[in-house]
Structure formats: C-alpha cells, structure tokens
Design an enzyme around this catalytic site. Structure first.
Site, PDB file in Angstrom:
ATOM      1  N   HIS A  72      38.580   1.224  54.332  1.00  0.00           N
ATOM      2  CA  HIS A  72      38.430   2.357  53.735  1.00  0.00           C
ATOM      3  C   HIS A  72      39.162   2.180  52.711  1.00  0.00           C
ATOM      4  O   HIS A  72      38.348   1.963  51.208  1.00  0.00           O
ATOM      5  CB  HIS A  72      39.682   4.251  54.110  1.00  0.00           C
ATOM      6  CG  HIS A  72      39.048   4.773  54.904  1.00  0.00           C
ATOM      7  ND1 HIS A  72      39.319   5.641  54.309  1.00  0.00           N
ATOM      8  CD2 HIS A  72      37.850   4.187  56.172  1.00  0.00           C
ATOM      9  CE1 HIS A  72      37.893   6.400  55.805  1.00  0.00           C
ATOM     10  NE2 HIS A  72      37.746   5.450  56.926  1.00  0.00           N
ATOM     11  N   ASP A  73      40.161   0.768  52.728  1.00  0.00           N
ATOM     12  CA  ASP A  73      40.551   0.370  51.308  1.00  0.00           C
ATOM     13  C   ASP A  73      39.077  -0.320  50.338  1.00  0.00           C
ATOM     14  O   ASP A  73      39.045   0.013  49.599  1.00  0.00           O
ATOM     15  CB  ASP A  73      41.316  -0.018  51.328  1.00  0.00           C
ATOM     16  CG  ASP A  73      42.023  -1.216  49.882  1.00  0.00           C
ATOM     17  OD1 ASP A  73      41.988  -0.509  48.797  1.00  0.00           O
ATOM     18  OD2 ASP A  73      42.313  -2.441  49.776  1.00  0.00           O
ATOM     19  N   VAL A  76      35.884   0.408  49.583  1.00  0.00           N
ATOM     20  CA  VAL A  76      35.823   1.288  48.224  1.00  0.00           C
ATOM     21  C   VAL A  76      35.887  -0.098  47.281  1.00  0.00           C
ATOM     22  O   VAL A  76      37.096   0.672  46.923  1.00  0.00           O
ATOM     23  CB  VAL A  76      35.990   2.673  48.436  1.00  0.00           C
ATOM     24  CG1 VAL A  76      36.159   3.631  46.641  1.00  0.00           C
ATOM     25  CG2 VAL A  76      35.638   3.317  49.685  1.00  0.00           C
ATOM     26  N   GLY A  78      36.205  -2.474  47.412  1.00  0.00           N
ATOM     27  CA  GLY A  78      36.842  -3.676  47.607  1.00  0.00           C
ATOM     28  C   GLY A  78      37.783  -3.950  47.553  1.00  0.00           C
ATOM     29  O   GLY A  78      38.992  -3.072  47.372  1.00  0.00           O
ATOM     30  N   PRO A 201      31.610   6.060  55.861  1.00  0.00           N
ATOM     31  CA  PRO A 201      30.543   6.792  56.605  1.00  0.00           C
ATOM     32  C   PRO A 201      30.838   7.821  56.830  1.00  0.00           C
ATOM     33  O   PRO A 201      32.467   7.961  57.215  1.00  0.00           O
ATOM     34  CB  PRO A 201      30.774   5.256  57.551  1.00  0.00           C
ATOM     35  CG  PRO A 201      30.615   4.254  56.489  1.00  0.00           C
ATOM     36  CD  PRO A 201      31.739   4.834  55.390  1.00  0.00           C
TER      37      PRO A 201
END
Length: 356
Positions: A72-73, A76, A78, A201
């Site tokens: 997740h980091d 979004v 980079g 996603p």
C-alpha cells in the site's frame, strides 16, 4: 568431447559483472544501494530482521500485515513511507480499518535508531526490509557487514565480495528464499489520500480493472498475478468477502458454506477469516491452488482464474512453486523501486507516524 564446466577467475568476474549490471541498471537502482548505510548504520539489516521476527513470533499474522503495508505504501506515489503517516493514505477505502502494523514499524524504527546512534535510516527503508523479512528466511550475511568489517586496504576484494553477495542473493531468490533490498529511500512529508483512493486495488475489482491499475504502475499481468500470491498468508474482514460467499457462482459450495459460518449476511463486518487456511503459516503457492479449485476468498483474487487472460499464469503457479517464488521475488524488488524519494528529497522521520 564435453566442454569443461570449471570456472576460471575471469569467467566468474565476468558472470558477476553481467548479473550486477543487468540487475541494477534501472534509474532507481542507480540511486539505491544495498550498502547505502554501510558506514552510518552497518547493522540495519540485522536489527530490522531481529525486530521483525520478534513481532511475528508474538503474532503470526503480523508478517502479512507488514507485507500489505509495504504494498500500500509503494502503490501510492512510490515507496516513501506515506502509508505510515497518521491520517491521509491509511484512510482510503482499501486501507481504512484494515491496514495495521504501524506501531510495530515504529518499534522497529526505535530499535534501529538505538543501534545506529541516531535517526539515519528512513521509515520507508525500514518498511521495505521488514516486508522482505516477513516472508523469507534470510540466510546470507549483509553486504553492509562486509563493508564495515574489511580493512580499507582490501577495497578491491570488498567490491568483489559485495558483488558476489548480490549473486548469492539472486541464487537464493531463485529458490524463493531471499531477495536483495536496495536502500536509500527517504520519507515523504505529505500523504496522498486522493491517489490512495484511486490507485489501490479493491477486493471487489474485476480483472480488467486490476490489469489497468497494475499497468499504470509498470507491472504486466504476470507480475500482477505473482504479487497476488502475497494472499497466501493473512486474513480478511467479512465485509470484504461477504458478497462473494453469498452471491457469486464461481465459488466452491462447501468453501462458501464454511465461510458463511463466521460471516453473516448482516453484521459481523470485522469478523476475520484466513485468506487460505493453513495448519502452519508458510509462504508458498497454495493461493493459486485455491483459485484453481474456486476457493479464492476475495472476488479480486478469484478474478485471476475465471476464464480470463490470466488463467494460464495461475495454473502454472499452482503447479510450480519455484516459478511463483522466483517471479514473486522479482516483482517485490521492482515494487520496492517505485518512485523512491532520494538525495535531499523528503526527510528521515524520527517517528514513522508523523513528520518531523
């Protein structure tokens, strides 16, 4: 007459050079390096590894949670530690009330700062290392150890050993045991909630949407499917799979019935179910075996094997664990090099959940 397989020193050097150049020739790799903290924090790998293992020993699920934080980091804006900041990205639908492990990363950061004598390692780098250590058993010494423990007079040998270290990691990577984590990322001072809302996603995304979202980050369909293998471990909340177990037809009936026992039609949104039941948590290819048997818990996972263009990739991974583990490791290295902040960009946070 059969040709000799004995390696000469020049052949070995040439082989190592080719591996080094082909692996670290991207713009991101030009700025990131496994030995980035060789002089400022030579024990960073060992410290993160020990702290990560300690956290997982206390709660096995934490390994999957850290891996998810890393995804997740990087997805979004980079790999910049944006997901770790309070508020912001973690409030996006894909992360809200489900992303976890923030306090664990903070604790690892404190241990690293203590070992280094100050705040020199970024939260983004700590998350990248911890994600790797959450799913693999690291069996090779770190290049940073080599750098810090060989006399300056042996500089040429050090360079060879560092390169050979990369070679060993690649060998290990092919066995699904390890992969290198180049370092040098810096932490963002801002989070990007809008990008988190649009780019991450969803567990409800159909195949065409998944392919589009991954393509925008530079991943092809095969890499996308390989990364989905992270769902071999971890758990999901009832709200993310309720529609699948009650309304989908491409699902094994017995599997659906089992999941309904802990996920009612109404209520129980946060009830948890394992993405894939295992007697002993291990990272392997059973995610793909489950998809072939229509036992994917999330609609977005089963979409990868539902008569579409990725069916053959899923089937291959379901039969060949080594192929999956190799492709997964390669995709993770690529993931870790998505638009990192380097040089004087951003900052090195002292506390991962807030800017300095």
């Amino acid at each position: 007459m059969a040709s000799s397989t004995t390696s000469t020193p020049s052949t070995l050097l040439l082989t190592l050079l080719v591996i080094f150049l082909t692996t670290f020739s991207s713009p991101a790799f030009a700025q990131l390096s496994v030995s980035y903290y060789g002089s400022t924090c030579p024990t960073v790998f060992k410290t993160v590894r020990a702290a990560t293992r300690s956290a997982i020993n206390k709660e096995t699920r934490m390994g999957a949670s850290i891996l998810r934080l890393f995804f997740h980091d990087c997805f979004v804006g980079g790999c910049d530690g944006g997901i770790l900041l309070s508020g912001g990205e973690r409030n996006a639908p894909a992360s809200r009330d489900t992303a976890r492990g923030f306090n664990v990363i903070d604790n690892i950061k404190r241990q690293v700062d203590t070992a280094c004598g100050g705040s020199v390692v970024s939260c983004a780098d700590i998350l990248a290392i911890s994600a790797r250590d959450s799913i693999v058993k690291v069996i090779h010494s770190d290049a940073t150890y080599i750098v810090s423990n060989y006399p300056y007079a042996y500089a040429p040998l050090v360079l060879l050993l560092i390169t050979y270290h990369q070679f060993l990691l690649l060998i290990s990577q092919l066995g699904g045991k390890s992969y290198s984590v180049p370092l040098g990322r810096r932490d963002t001072r801002t989070s990007n909630l809008d990008a988190a809302r649009s780019d991450l996603p969803s567990p409800f995304d159909p195949l065409n949407v998944l392919i589009d979202k991954f393509s925008r980050k530079g991943f092809n369909a095969k890499e996308m499917v390989a990364l989905s293998g992270a769902h071999t471990v971890g758990k999901a909340q009832c709200s993310s799979f309720r529609d699948r177990i009650y309304n989908n037809t491409n699902i094994d009936p017995d599997f659906a019935a089992t999941r309904r026992a802990s996920c009612p039609r109404i209520g129980g949104d946060r009830n948890l179910a394992p993405l894939h039941p295992q007697k002993r948590a291990r990272f392997c290819n059973n995610h793909f075996q489950a998809l072939v048997n229509r036992k994917g818990l999330l609609s977005s996972d089963q979409a990868l094997f539902n008569g579409g263009s990725t069916d053959s990739i899923v089937r291959t991974y379901s039969k060949d664990a080594n192929a999956f583990l190799t492709d997964f490791a390669n995709a993770m290295v690529k993931m870790g090099n998505l638009s990192p902040l380097t040089g004087n960009q951003g900052e090195i946070r002292t506390t991962c959940q807030r800017v300095n």
